[in-house]
Design a protein around this motif. Structure first.
Motif, mmCIF file in Angstrom:
data_model
loop_
_atom_site.group_PDB
_atom_site.id
_atom_site.type_symbol
_atom_site.label_atom_id
_atom_site.label_comp_id
_atom_site.label_asym_id
_atom_site.label_seq_id
_atom_site.Cartn_x
_atom_site.Cartn_y
_atom_site.Cartn_z
ATOM 1 N N PHE A 104 0.839 -1.201 0.000
ATOM 2 C CA PHE A 104 0.000 0.000 0.000
ATOM 3 C C PHE A 104 0.870 1.246 0.000
ATOM 4 O O PHE A 104 2.053 1.212 0.312
ATOM 5 N N ARG A 105 0.233 2.345 -0.364
ATOM 6 C CA ARG A 105 0.795 3.695 -0.241
ATOM 7 C C ARG A 105 -0.368 4.571 0.191
ATOM 8 O O ARG A 105 -1.410 4.596 -0.457
ATOM 9 N N ALA A 106 -0.198 5.269 1.304
ATOM 10 C CA ALA A 106 -1.253 6.154 1.809
ATOM 11 C C ALA A 106 -0.590 7.354 2.474
ATOM 12 O O ALA A 106 0.559 7.281 2.896
ATOM 13 N N ARG A 107 -1.328 8.437 2.555
ATOM 14 C CA ARG A 107 -0.834 9.634 3.241
ATOM 15 C C ARG A 107 -1.265 9.618 4.691
ATOM 16 O O ARG A 107 -2.402 9.283 5.004
ATOM 17 N N ASN A 108 -0.333 10.002 5.566
ATOM 18 C CA ASN A 108 -0.696 10.117 6.973
ATOM 19 C C ASN A 108 -1.299 11.497 7.238
ATOM 20 O O ASN A 108 -1.447 12.310 6.316
ATOM 21 N N GLN A 109 -1.620 11.760 8.488
ATOM 22 C CA GLN A 109 -2.274 13.012 8.858
ATOM 23 C C GLN A 109 -1.404 14.236 8.621
ATOM 24 O O GLN A 109 -1.899 15.358 8.644
ATOM 25 N N HIS A 110 -0.115 14.045 8.368
ATOM 26 C CA HIS A 110 0.798 15.157 8.090
ATOM 27 C C HIS A 110 1.080 15.313 6.597
ATOM 28 O O HIS A 110 1.920 16.116 6.206
ATOM 29 N N GLY A 111 0.410 14.498 5.767
ATOM 30 C CA GLY A 111 0.600 14.571 4.321
ATOM 31 C C GLY A 111 1.798 13.792 3.815
ATOM 32 O O GLY A 111 2.144 13.893 2.643
ATOM 33 N N GLN A 112 2.423 13.002 4.670
ATOM 34 C CA GLN A 112 3.584 12.206 4.278
ATOM 35 C C GLN A 112 3.132 10.846 3.765
ATOM 36 O O GLN A 112 2.250 10.226 4.358
ATOM 37 N N ASP A 113 3.751 10.393 2.666
ATOM 38 C CA ASP A 113 3.450 9.065 2.154
ATOM 39 C C ASP A 113 4.021 8.001 3.077
ATOM 40 O O ASP A 113 5.154 8.123 3.547
ATOM 41 N N THR A 171 4.352 3.703 3.111
ATOM 42 C CA THR A 171 4.187 2.499 2.301
ATOM 43 C C THR A 171 4.469 1.261 3.141
ATOM 44 O O THR A 171 5.081 1.346 4.215
ATOM 45 N N LEU A 172 4.042 0.126 2.620
ATOM 46 C CA LEU A 172 4.363 -1.130 3.287
ATOM 47 C C LEU A 172 5.881 -1.291 3.397
ATOM 48 O O LEU A 172 6.387 -1.731 4.424
ATOM 49 N N ALA A 173 6.610 -0.897 2.372
ATOM 50 C CA ALA A 173 8.075 -1.018 2.388
ATOM 51 C C ALA A 173 8.687 -0.217 3.543
ATOM 52 O O ALA A 173 9.718 -0.615 4.094
ATOM 53 N N ASP A 174 8.049 0.891 3.937
ATOM 54 C CA ASP A 174 8.550 1.696 5.058
ATOM 55 C C ASP A 174 8.511 0.933 6.379
ATOM 56 O O ASP A 174 9.206 1.284 7.322
ATOM 57 N N LEU A 175 7.687 -0.108 6.446
ATOM 58 C CA LEU A 175 7.516 -0.859 7.682
ATOM 59 C C LEU A 175 8.510 -2.003 7.825
ATOM 60 O O LEU A 175 8.619 -2.589 8.904
#
Length: 157
Positions: A16-25, A27-31
């Motif tokens: 997935f790719r989604a924006r958090n509450q601060h507008g930052q992308d 992704t699953l790869a970030d985890l």
């Protein structure tokens, strides 16, 4: 009615790719490299959701001690999630699944087509992005956050 099949335990989590509450992308790869807990919720500022995410906030140190990153996702727009996070003191990522509407919840099999929001689905991912635990409850059924911590602390099988 929920759309999409729930991903199988022991398999890689849907990307997935989604924006958090601060507008930052995000992704699953970030985890990758640490466990993660992904919690879907129907509506910011609603009674049950506010209580559940407040419980996560209150237990955030325990999640952190277990090495986990906590993320919560709803179909609310990013700016509503920012206001919700600020009002409730939520210091973890709130992901906006607003557009394409419900795409993230659909990928995880927890989108309710009749209501147009995510059900109360929760997923624990290990450090490699493999699903190790899940929970799928109705919109009006509050979750037990202690069960999430127990699933996170459980030894890998």
């Amino acid at each position: 009615m929920t759309s999409g099949d729930k991903p199988a335990l022991g398999r890689p989590a849907p990307a997935f790719r989604a924006r958090n509450q601060h507008g930052q992308d995000v992704t699953l790869a970030d985890l990758q490299g640490a466990p993660a807990v992904l919690i879907f919720f129907p509506w910011a500022f609603s009674g049950i959701c506010t209580g559940e995410l407040g419980a996560v906030r209150d237990e955030l140190e325990r999640f952190t001690e277990l090495g986990a990153r906590v993320l919560a996702a709803s179909c609310d727009p990013m700016f509503a999630l920012r206001a919700f996070a600020d009002a409730e003191g939520l210091e973890f990522d709130l992901l906006s699944d607003h557009w394409p509407h419900g795409a993230l919840a659909r990928a995880y099999g927890v989108f309710d087509d009749e209501v147009g929001v995510a059900r109360r689905g929760s997923f624990v991912l290990d450090a490699t992005g493999t699903l190790t635990w899940s929970l799928d409850q109705g919109i009006g059924e509050p979750r037990d956050i202690a069960a999430h911590l127990a699933a996170l602390a459980a030894p890998a099988s």
